[in-house]
Design a protein around this motif. Structure first.
Motif, PDB file in Angstrom:
ATOM      1  N   TRP A   1       0.803  -1.218   0.000  1.00 48.43           N
ATOM      2  CA  TRP A   1       0.000   0.000   0.000  1.00 48.43           C
ATOM      3  C   TRP A   1       0.840   1.275   0.000  1.00 48.43           C
ATOM      4  O   TRP A   1       0.363   2.332  -0.403  1.00 48.43           O
ATOM      5  N   ILE A   2       2.060   1.191   0.472  1.00 49.43           N
ATOM      6  CA  ILE A   2       2.907   2.385   0.571  1.00 49.43           C
ATOM      7  C   ILE A   2       4.151   2.180  -0.290  1.00 49.43           C
ATOM      8  O   ILE A   2       4.954   1.283  -0.031  1.00 49.43           O
ATOM      9  N   ARG A   3       4.278   3.004  -1.310  1.00 48.52           N
ATOM     10  CA  ARG A   3       5.399   2.888  -2.243  1.00 48.52           C
ATOM     11  C   ARG A   3       6.542   3.801  -1.818  1.00 48.52           C
ATOM     12  O   ARG A   3       6.336   4.971  -1.510  1.00 48.52           O
ATOM     13  N   SER A   4       7.748   3.254  -1.813  1.00 47.50           N
ATOM     14  CA  SER A   4       8.942   4.054  -1.555  1.00 47.50           C
ATOM     15  C   SER A   4       9.422   4.665  -2.860  1.00 47.50           C
ATOM     16  O   SER A   4       9.487   3.988  -3.884  1.00 47.50           O
ATOM     17  N   VAL A   5       9.752   5.946  -2.821  1.00 49.85           N
ATOM     18  CA  VAL A   5      10.329   6.639  -3.969  1.00 49.85           C
ATOM     19  C   VAL A   5      11.749   6.990  -3.574  1.00 49.85           C
ATOM     20  O   VAL A   5      11.975   7.868  -2.738  1.00 49.85           O
ATOM     21  N   TYR A   6      12.707   6.288  -4.157  1.00 44.25           N
ATOM     22  CA  TYR A   6      14.098   6.371  -3.723  1.00 44.25           C
ATOM     23  C   TYR A   6      14.596   7.816  -3.717  1.00 44.25           C
ATOM     24  O   TYR A   6      14.460   8.540  -4.691  1.00 44.25           O
ATOM     25  N   GLY A   7      15.173   8.225  -2.586  1.00 46.98           N
ATOM     26  CA  GLY A   7      15.750   9.548  -2.484  1.00 46.98           C
ATOM     27  C   GLY A   7      14.736  10.653  -2.254  1.00 46.98           C
ATOM     28  O   GLY A   7      15.113  11.819  -2.137  1.00 46.98           O
ATOM     29  N   VAL A   8      13.446  10.316  -2.188  1.00 43.32           N
ATOM     30  CA  VAL A   8      12.422  11.347  -2.047  1.00 43.32           C
ATOM     31  C   VAL A   8      11.545  11.105  -0.829  1.00 43.32           C
ATOM     32  O   VAL A   8      11.536  11.859   0.133  1.00 43.32           O
ATOM     33  N   GLY A   9      10.766  10.019  -0.831  1.00 39.27           N
ATOM     34  CA  GLY A   9       9.834   9.771   0.256  1.00 39.27           C
ATOM     35  C   GLY A   9       8.899   8.634  -0.039  1.00 39.27           C
ATOM     36  O   GLY A   9       9.336   7.574  -0.530  1.00 39.27           O
ATOM     37  N   PHE A  10       7.590   8.826   0.177  1.00 37.45           N
ATOM     38  CA  PHE A  10       6.638   7.742   0.087  1.00 37.45           C
ATOM     39  C   PHE A  10       5.329   8.223  -0.538  1.00 37.45           C
ATOM     40  O   PHE A  10       4.978   9.403  -0.485  1.00 37.45           O
ATOM     41  N   ALA A  11       4.587   7.258  -1.104  1.00 40.13           N
ATOM     42  CA  ALA A  11       3.265   7.535  -1.677  1.00 40.13           C
ATOM     43  C   ALA A  11       2.326   6.398  -1.315  1.00 40.13           C
ATOM     44  O   ALA A  11       2.730   5.228  -1.289  1.00 40.13           O
TER      45      ALA A  11
END
Length: 228
Positions: A212-222
């Motif tokens: 349910w929670i995607r990691s965006v490398y170097g940025v944060g989460f969605a």
């Protein structure tokens, strides 16, 4: 009606692969190779979505994004080989809808295009009944997934609440600190990672196989609910 995608990429090999995959997926890709040409096309005939490289001749991708956001909010996915967190945060602040890092799988890019277009279309439509797989009770600080109660701390609840209110939006760690913590000055950004890890573990414990929670490398989460 075919959906037109503008591919802004100065490397011929990469551009060719992206155009081929997008066309095969049913889109109508158009390619330009520099920032000034991209800005002209995006202003004169806005595409449904733009894949915008950061490092471009004549005008860099960040400058293109900064200028286009003065005129429209059409979706933009940044393509970048730069891994510095500050670059990605700047892009998000300027209005980028997603990031894909080089080297990338063209299938992943097509998947991101679909996801961003789907979110964009949903924002333009009248509100529909929400997917109630995830239930949040603000008054009691309780959450459940597929009818199974999640035993969350108050911070975990507030973090999940902040993410789920805007599905698909990428939040930086500092943004999540401001939204979920009463006194963000007393904790580090890495505390967010720990809480997200706990949230994922507890959501998976309900039997849900979806991440349910995607990691965006170097940025944060969605927060990304299932497509169905």
């Amino acid at each position: 009606m075919t959906t037109r995608i503008l591919v802004v990429e100065d490397e011929d090999d990469i551009a060719s692969v992206l155009v081929d995959y997008l066309r095969h997926a049913g889109y109508e890709p158009e390619r330009v190779a520099d920032g000034e040409s991209a800005l002209q096309r995006m202003l004169a005939d806005p595409p449904a979505l733009t894949l915008l490289d950061v490092m471009l001749p004549r005008l860099d991708g960040m400058s293109v994004l900064r200028e286009i956001r003065k005129h429209n909010a059409r979706p933009v996915i940044m393509l970048t080989a730069r891994i510095e967190e500050v670059d990605r945060l700047v892009g998000l602040e300027l209005g980028a809808d997603d990031y894909v890092c080089k080297p990338f799988s063209p299938r992943e890019v097509v998947a991101r295009v679909r996801a961003v277009l789907r979110r964009s279309a949903a924002q333009d439509e009248p509100a529909a009944p929400a997917d109630r797989r995830l239930e949040l009770d603000d008054s009691l600080w309780r959450a459940s997934l597929d009818g199974v109660q999640l035993t969350l701390t108050r911070l975990e609840f507030r973090l999940l609440q902040a993410l789920s209110r805007q599905p698909g939006r990428i939040f930086s760690r500092s943004q999540l600190l401001d939204l979920a913590y009463d006194d963000a000055a007393e904790v580090t950004e890495r505390a967010v990672d720990s809480h997200v890890k706990n949230l994922r573990r507890k959501m998976a414990a309900t039997g849900s196989e979806h991440d349910w929670i995607r990691s965006v490398y170097g940025v944060g989460f969605a927060f990304e609910p299932p497509e169905d």
